[in-house]
Each structure stands twice: as structure tokens, then as C-alpha cells.
Design an enzyme around this catalytic site. Structure first.
Site, PDB file in Angstrom:
ATOM      1  N   GLY A   1      49.190   9.786 -24.397  1.00  0.00           N
ATOM      2  CA  GLY A   1      49.611   8.777 -23.123  1.00  0.00           C
ATOM      3  C   GLY A   1      48.807   8.343 -22.516  1.00  0.00           C
ATOM      4  O   GLY A   1      47.522   9.069 -22.136  1.00  0.00           O
ATOM      5  N   GLY A   2      48.844   7.375 -21.852  1.00  0.00           N
ATOM      6  CA  GLY A   2      47.431   6.834 -20.767  1.00  0.00           C
ATOM      7  C   GLY A   2      46.511   7.425 -20.339  1.00  0.00           C
ATOM      8  O   GLY A   2      45.643   6.694 -21.822  1.00  0.00           O
ATOM      9  N   ASP A   3      45.489   8.148 -19.893  1.00  0.00           N
ATOM     10  CA  ASP A   3      44.218   8.603 -19.721  1.00  0.00           C
ATOM     11  C   ASP A   3      44.448   9.865 -20.373  1.00  0.00           C
ATOM     12  O   ASP A   3      42.933  10.586 -20.113  1.00  0.00           O
ATOM     13  CB  ASP A   3      43.511   8.234 -18.870  1.00  0.00           C
ATOM     14  CG  ASP A   3      43.999   8.667 -17.054  1.00  0.00           C
ATOM     15  OD1 ASP A   3      45.521   9.807 -17.975  1.00  0.00           O
ATOM     16  OD2 ASP A   3      43.344   9.266 -16.501  1.00  0.00           O
ATOM     17  N   GLU A   4      45.479   9.956 -20.761  1.00  0.00           N
ATOM     18  CA  GLU A   4      45.793  11.790 -21.558  1.00  0.00           C
ATOM     19  C   GLU A   4      44.619  11.643 -23.435  1.00  0.00           C
ATOM     20  O   GLU A   4      45.783  11.122 -23.744  1.00  0.00           O
ATOM     21  CB  GLU A   4      46.283  12.887 -21.306  1.00  0.00           C
ATOM     22  CG  GLU A   4      46.752  12.263 -19.311  1.00  0.00           C
ATOM     23  CD  GLU A   4      48.159  12.833 -19.484  1.00  0.00           C
ATOM     24  OE1 GLU A   4      48.458  13.491 -18.467  1.00  0.00           O
ATOM     25  OE2 GLU A   4      48.851  12.849 -20.709  1.00  0.00           O
TER      26      GLU A   4
ATOM     27  N   LEU B   1      41.565  11.791 -17.908  1.00  0.00           N
ATOM     28  CA  LEU B   1      40.519  11.339 -17.210  1.00  0.00           C
ATOM     29  C   LEU B   1      40.201  11.234 -15.813  1.00  0.00           C
ATOM     30  O   LEU B   1      41.565  10.968 -15.435  1.00  0.00           O
ATOM     31  CB  LEU B   1      40.241   9.712 -17.887  1.00  0.00           C
ATOM     32  CG  LEU B   1      40.271   9.204 -19.674  1.00  0.00           C
ATOM     33  CD1 LEU B   1      39.901   8.044 -19.812  1.00  0.00           C
ATOM     34  CD2 LEU B   1      38.801   9.936 -19.712  1.00  0.00           C
TER      35      LEU B   1
END
Ligand SMILES: Nc1nc2c(ncn2[C@@H]2O[C@H](COP(=O)(O)OP(=O)(O)OP(=O)(O)O)[C@@H](O)[C@H]2O)c(=O)[nH]1
Length: 440
Positions: free
Chosen positions: A352-355, A312
């Protein structure tokens, strides 16, 4: 009716049957015993009494005859002793006859005849003995004829008494035989009734007690051979078996529900281990499995497929400006919008995270990937509302085609990742394909 009550009823009925047969046999024995006792206590002794009276009569007859021909005083004395003894014995025997024999009117009349006839004989004998004692035996001999005739009369009466007694014995015997015969019939009838009742009880016990237990045991055997928790045990209308069957069915339900719950828990644990808590998307652990499967499938069918690596844009700013909760809401909404753009054969995973990683299903060449990449970017251009705040994020997408950009999972993912970074460097919110390995 309960099982124990049925058992009790059967045992009580059998006991009652046995009691009836026993009492009947006892009564039969008692009747016969009474007849036998009457026979041995009265009838047979009475016969013997008449025999003894006749013996005494003949004895006294001989004594009187000997007295008439006796020669010495000693001989007379001895004979008189014997005479006295026999006469006393006769008196005792007649008393016994009075006690035992005089049961009917005619018996009593006969007894009176005997007493009178005997008194006459006693008088005549006494008169002859007195003549002998007076030394006038010749005169005594003259009276002998009359005495002898009267002795015959007494003897006849004794014989009549004996005959009547024997008749009585015969009657008693006949009565005993009748008693035995009727008792035997009664015993046979009772035994037949007892056997019939026993048979009815046996059949009842089999049908009402043994058979249901046998059937339940067979059902349990079937269950042992092929355990099936959906199997139902027939609920029988017998309280104990009903309780057992209902309990077994409850146990089966409980075990089955428990197994189902455990399966659901296993599913939930497996789902939690393989899916992201926040978005519900598969984690990379599961995404990688799907990637390997897609590779194997593509190899078999000699087809291509596309892998996208998404990151993102401007997500950190959402977190920093509106807080972590706002970032979470954005991630959830992005996950939903991504899923909406894909087909069910495609996979989207959060790595993971915004991935995110997207695996497009078979026959996904560059044109298809380009088309879907464009749709994803367009889908995220609309603001995401969080607490009435419009939040905006973009997405940078790196695309790699299998097997063109990598023949194994790591190489393919790395190629897409690098393409995504290229997009970031080039200004974000766009997509780009990986470079061919030959150009790298
Ligand atoms: N709210 C929330 N934030 C997360 C979560 N996981 C990671 N982050 C945050 O996501 C941010 C990701 O950083 P970046 O990728 O550098 O942010 P960006 O603004 O998109 O930067 P570019 O990728 O360069 O465009 C970090 O601030 C993480 O702390 C999460 O589950 N929830």
C-alpha cells in the site's frame, strides 16, 4: 463430384438398367405374342378349314350315293337340300382357303388345282343328280366310278393343303422357339450386364459414399470417447462431407481458441486481482501466500528466512512538489530497482502507498538480509528522472528473521514494521532488525 450428384448418377444408372431389361423382356413377349397370334388367327383355322372341306366332300359323296339308291321323291328332295347346304358350305370354306392359305406361289397353284378338280367333281355330281331327277339312276350309277375317282383326287389335294398348313404351323412353332431361345439368351445377357453394373455401382456407392460417411462417423465416435480439440477431421473430396469436415475443424479451432482466450482472461483477472496495477508487483494478498509458503518450507527444512518491511522516505514531498504522476513514476522505478536487487526465489510485494514487503528466500539469515538491505538502500540513492527532473527518495527498512522474530505471519510482519518505524525515528534511509521477542 458432390454427394447428391453421385446419388443421382447411381439412381439414374439403376433406372436405366431396369428400363433396358424391362424393354427387352417386353420385346421378347411381343415377338412370341405375334407368332402365337399368327398361329391362332391363320394357321390353325386353315387346318380346320381343310378338315371341314374333307368332311363336306365325303358328305356330298354319301349324298350322291344315297340319291342313286333312293326310292321316293321325298327322300330325293331331303337329300338335295342337304347336298345344297354342304355345297354352299364348301364354297365358303374355299373362300377362306383363298384368304388364309394362298401365301406362296406353290400354295396358290395348289389352290387353283383344288378349284379345278372340285369344279370337275361338281360338274360330274350335277350330271348324276340330273340323271337321278330324270329317273335314270341306272345311268347315273354308270358315271359313279369316274366321280369317285375324281373325289379321291380332290380329297388328295385337300390333304396336301392340310399337310402344307401343318408344315407352316410347324415352321411357326420352330420360329417361336427360336425367338424364345434368342430372347432368353438376350435376357440372360442383359441380366448379367445389369448384375455386373449393379455390383460395380454397389462397390462405387460403398467406396465413394458409404465408406467416407462411415469413416467420418468413426472419427466422431473417437472424438466422443476422448474429446480432444487438437484432433483434425480428415477433409474428404466430396463437397458435402468436405463442408462438414471443414466446418467441424473450424468449430474445433474456434472452441479451442475460445477456451484459450478464456484461460488468458482468467489469468489476466487473477493477475489483476493479485498484482498492483501501477508497479506490476504482487499485492499483499499474494505476498502473504508467499510468506506462508516460505514459512512452511523453512519449517520443513529447518531453515531461516528474512522478511523486510520498506517505507519510502520523502515520498510525500515528491507528490506535493511534482504532482501525483511524478509520485507514480517514482513508485514504478522503485519497484523495478527493488526487483533488480533480488533473486528469483525472493518476493517483493507492494502492500500500500509507499510501503513494500520483501521476503528473502531460504537460508537468508541476518548476514544475507543485511547485505541485501544495504544494496536496496544504495540502489535508491540514485535520483529518479521524471520529465527531466531528478527526484530523490530514500527507504527505511525493518527486518525480521523467521522464526526468531515471529512464528506466525502477522507477528513477523508486525516485528518488521516496528523495526522500520524505529529506523524512521532514528533518522530514516537505513535498516534495522526487529528486537528479539524476549527483549520486547
Ligand atoms: N503518487 C502516488 N502517491 C501515493 C500513492 N499511494 C499513496 N500515496 C501517497 O504517498 C504518501 C505517503 O505518505 P508518507 O509515507 O507519510 O510520506 P513520506 O514523505 O514518505 O513520509 P515518511 O514515511 O514519514 O518518510 C501520501 O501522500 C499518499 O497520498 C500512489 O499510488 N501514488
Amino acid at each position: 463430384m458432390s454427394l447428391s450428384a453421385k446419388f443421382l448418377l447411381v439412381i439414374a444408372s439403376l433406372t436405366a438398367g431396369l428400363l433396358i431389361v424391362t424393354i427387352s423382356a417386353f420385346l421378347m413377349i411381343r415377338d412370341v405374342q405375334q407368332d402365337t397370334e399368327a398361329m391362332s388367327n391363320h394357321v390353325l383355322p386353315a387346318v380346320e378349314t381343310f378338315d371341314a372341306l374333307e368332311v363336306n366332300l365325303h358328305k356330298n359323296r354319301s349324298i350322291v350315293l344315297e340319291l342313286l339308291h333312293s326310292h321316293s321323291a321325298d327322300e330325293v328332295t331331303g337329300l338335295l337340300e342337304e347336298y345344297k347346304e354342304a355345297t354352299n358350305s364348301t364354297s365358303r370354306l374355299l373362300d377362306e382357303v383363298r384368304l388364309r392359305f394362298t401365301r406362296t406361289e406353290s400354295d396358290r397353284a395348289l389352290y387353283q388345282d383344288i378349284i379345278q378338280a372340285r369344279s370337275k367333281v361338281v360338274r360330274e355330281r350335277t350330271a348324276i343328280i340330273a340323271l337321278v331327277q330324270a329317273g335314270r339312276a341306272a345311268n347315273g350309277l354308270e358315271k359313279w366310278q369316274a366321280l369317285d375317282a375324281d373325289i379321291d383326287v380332290v380329297e388328295g389335294l385337300y390333304r396336301e393343303g392340310r399337310r402344307r398348313t401343318q408344315n407352316t404351323a410347324h415352321e411357326v412353332l420352330l420360329a417361336s422357339r427360336e425367338t424364345l431361345a434368342s430372347s432368353k439368351n438376350r435376357a440372360i445377357a442383359l441380366t448379367l450386364i445389369a448384375i455386373s453394373v449393379g455390383l460395380v455401382l454397389a462397390v462405387t456407392v460403398y467406396r465413394k459414399i458409404a465408406k467416407p460417411i462411415q469413416d467420418l462417423s468413426q472419427e466422431l465416435q473417437v472424438f466422443q470417447q476422448s474429446p480432444d480439440l487438437n484432433m483434425r477431421f480428415e477433409v474428404r473430396s466430396m463437397s458435402e462431407l468436405e463442408v462438414i469436415s471443414r466446418s467441424l475443424n473450424m468449430l474445433m479451432d474456434w472452441v479451442r481458441d475460445n477456451a484459450r482466450q478464456q484461460e488468458m482472461q482468467r489469468d489476466m483477472i487473477s493477475r489483476m486481482a493479485n498484482h498492483d496495477n501501477l508497479t506490476g508487483l504482487p499485492l499483499w494478498r499474494l505476498g502473504k501466500d508467499r510468506l506462508l509458503m516460505a514459512m512452511a518450507q523453512a519449517d520443513r527444512a529447518r531453515q531461516n528466512f528474512a522478511l523486510m518491511f520498506l517505507d519510502l522516505d520523502g515520498f510525500k514531498a515528491v507528490n506535493d512538489t511534482h504532482g501525483h504522476a511524478a509520485g507514480d513514476a517514482v513508485l514504478k522505478e522503485v519497484a523495478q530497482r527493488l526487483s533488480q536487487q533480488l533473486r528469483h526465489v525472493d518476493t517483493v510485494a507492494r502492500i500500500g502507498g509507499d510501503e513494500f514487503v520483501v521476503i528473502l528466500g531460504p537460508v537468508a539469515d541476518e548476514a544475507v538480509a543485511r547485505h541485501i538491505g544495504g544494496r536496496i538502500i544504495a540502489a535508491l540513492t540514485h535520483p529518479i528522472h521524471f520529465q527531466d527532473q531528478p527526484l530523490l527518495v530514500g527507504v527505511s527498512i525493518g527486518m525480521a528473521i523467521y522464526p526468531q522474530h515471529g512464528k506466525d505471519a502477522d507477528t513477523l510482519l508486525k516485528a518488521a514494521d516496528q523495526a522500520m518505524y524505529a529506523v524512521k525515528r532514528a533518522g530514516k534511509n537505513n535498516f534495522a532488525f526487529a528486537m528479539d521477542p524476549s527483549d520486547a
